[in-house]
Design an enzyme around this catalytic site. Structure first.
Site, PDB file in Angstrom:
ATOM      1  N   GLU A 115       0.813  -1.222   0.000  1.00 33.69           N
ATOM      2  CA  GLU A 115       0.000   0.000   0.000  1.00 33.69           C
ATOM      3  C   GLU A 115       0.851   1.280   0.000  1.00 33.69           C
ATOM      4  OE1 GLU A 115      -4.233  -0.650   1.741  1.00 33.69           O
ATOM      5  OE2 GLU A 115      -2.810  -1.179   3.321  1.00 33.69           O
ATOM      6  N   HIS A 134      -0.622   5.426   7.692  1.00 28.79           N
ATOM      7  CA  HIS A 134      -1.734   4.528   7.357  1.00 28.79           C
ATOM      8  C   HIS A 134      -1.759   3.419   8.395  1.00 28.79           C
ATOM      9  CE1 HIS A 134      -4.462   1.683   5.746  1.00 28.79           C
ATOM     10  NE2 HIS A 134      -3.532   0.796   5.486  1.00 28.79           N
ATOM     11  N   HIS A 136      -4.482   0.528  10.874  1.00 27.82           N
ATOM     12  CA  HIS A 136      -5.752  -0.167  11.078  1.00 27.82           C
ATOM     13  C   HIS A 136      -6.194   0.111  12.520  1.00 27.82           C
ATOM     14  CE1 HIS A 136      -3.844  -3.064   7.906  1.00 27.82           C
ATOM     15  NE2 HIS A 136      -4.282  -1.936   7.354  1.00 27.82           N
ATOM     16  N   HIS A 204     -11.427  -1.142   6.910  1.00 27.33           N
ATOM     17  CA  HIS A 204      -9.988  -1.283   6.748  1.00 27.33           C
ATOM     18  C   HIS A 204      -9.205  -0.481   7.795  1.00 27.33           C
ATOM     19  CE1 HIS A 204      -6.435  -1.032   3.613  1.00 27.33           C
ATOM     20  NE2 HIS A 204      -6.005  -1.136   4.846  1.00 27.33           N
TER      21      HIS A 204
HETATM   22 MN    MN Z   1      -3.900  -1.310   5.230  1.00 29.66          MN
END
Ligand code: MN
Length: 274
Positions: A115, A134, A136, A204
């Site tokens: 990603e 980024h 979770h 996500h």
């Molecule tokens: Mn991810």
């Protein structure tokens, strides 16, 4: 070991990897290109990025997954991000340079985060952003799937005064494996983020951005805390008094939690002591 020795050792390792990659020939990959001498990333910035990885792990924002990047201090068209690795294991030697297409410039055959495109797309779209997280982040995921919007409960989350958009990858790109693993998905995510400090990713996680590593890391930590507080307040029943938008704007005008500098020094010391 002095800084000079450490740098020298890193350079030696880098050259050896480069040489190895040349011999192996890594089919389908662009030849690794070392950064020009004058544009090498500041070792102090790399150390801050390593600290950010470990802080976000220690604070429960990252688990084995998640990544944080910083815009290259000497070239705004590049950013720094670890090779694919659990964040709390990241060291200076794992940091790779990327261009804004999220192409690695010195990967030397190392595996990269699927990603990574998230980072390049946001740096391209947002000249004001110098750090991207980024994750979770566990308490945020429920707000990514619920019709209940994430709203500021306490002053430390005043930065979300204008709301947190939700990126639904299915609306943007149809049925996928949910990963923002190419440039097109990443561009759409950056479009949903718009000018905001964060965007939830349905089912996500989240992207959080800031003008510096302490700000992006601080926002990540306090956004997770706000989600916990909001869920707890909802669970209590009754009506909830959210932060008034004018109160939130005053928080921002007053310097947004001091740019998180006081906490940043503490967080850094705690990961350095590990
Ligand atoms: Mn991810």
């Amino acid at each position: 070991m002095t800084n000079g020795q450490r740098r020298e050792r890193r350079l030696t390792t880098g050259s050896a990897l480069l040489l190895a990659a040349t011999f192996i020939g890594a089919p389908g990959r662009a030849a690794p290109q070392p950064a020009p001498q004058d544009a090498r990333a500041d070792p102090a910035l790399i150390e801050e990025l390593v600290a950010a990885n470990r802080i976000l792990g220690q604070q429960g924002i990252f688990d084995g997954f998640g990544h944080v990047s910083v815009r290259h201090g000497r070239d705004p068209n590049r950013f720094l991000l670890s090779r694919s690795l659990a964040p709390e294991l990241v060291t200076a030697d794992d940091i790779v340079e990327f261009d804004l297409e999220s192409r690695a410039l010195n990967a030397a055959g190392r595996t990269l985060y699927l990603e990574r495109f998230i980072h390049g797309a946001i740096y391209r779209a947002r000249p004001d952003v110098s750090a991207v997280v980024h994750s979770h982040s566990p308490a945020l995921v429920p707000f990514s799937v619920s019709s209940v919007p994430l709203r500021p409960v306490s002053h430390t989350a005043g930065f979300i005064v204008d709301g947190v958009p939700v990126f639904d990858i299915r609306k943007a790109s149809g049925i996928t494996d949910m990963l923002v693993s190419d440039a097109d998905r990443a561009r759409r995510l950056a479009g949903t983020l718009g000018p905001q400090p964060a965007a939830l990713m349905r089912g996500h996680g989240v992207v959080v951005v800031g003008a510096s590593l302490p700000i992006a890391v601080g926002r990540s930590i306090y956004l997770e805390m706000n989600a916990r507080h909001q869920s707890q307040a909802i669970a209590l029943g009754g009506t909830i008094t959210y932060l008034d938008p004018q109160e939130a704007r005053r928080v921002m005008a007053a310097g947004e939690n001091g740019g998180y500098q006081r906490a940043w020094e503490l967080w850094k010391r705690n990961v350095a002591a590990k």
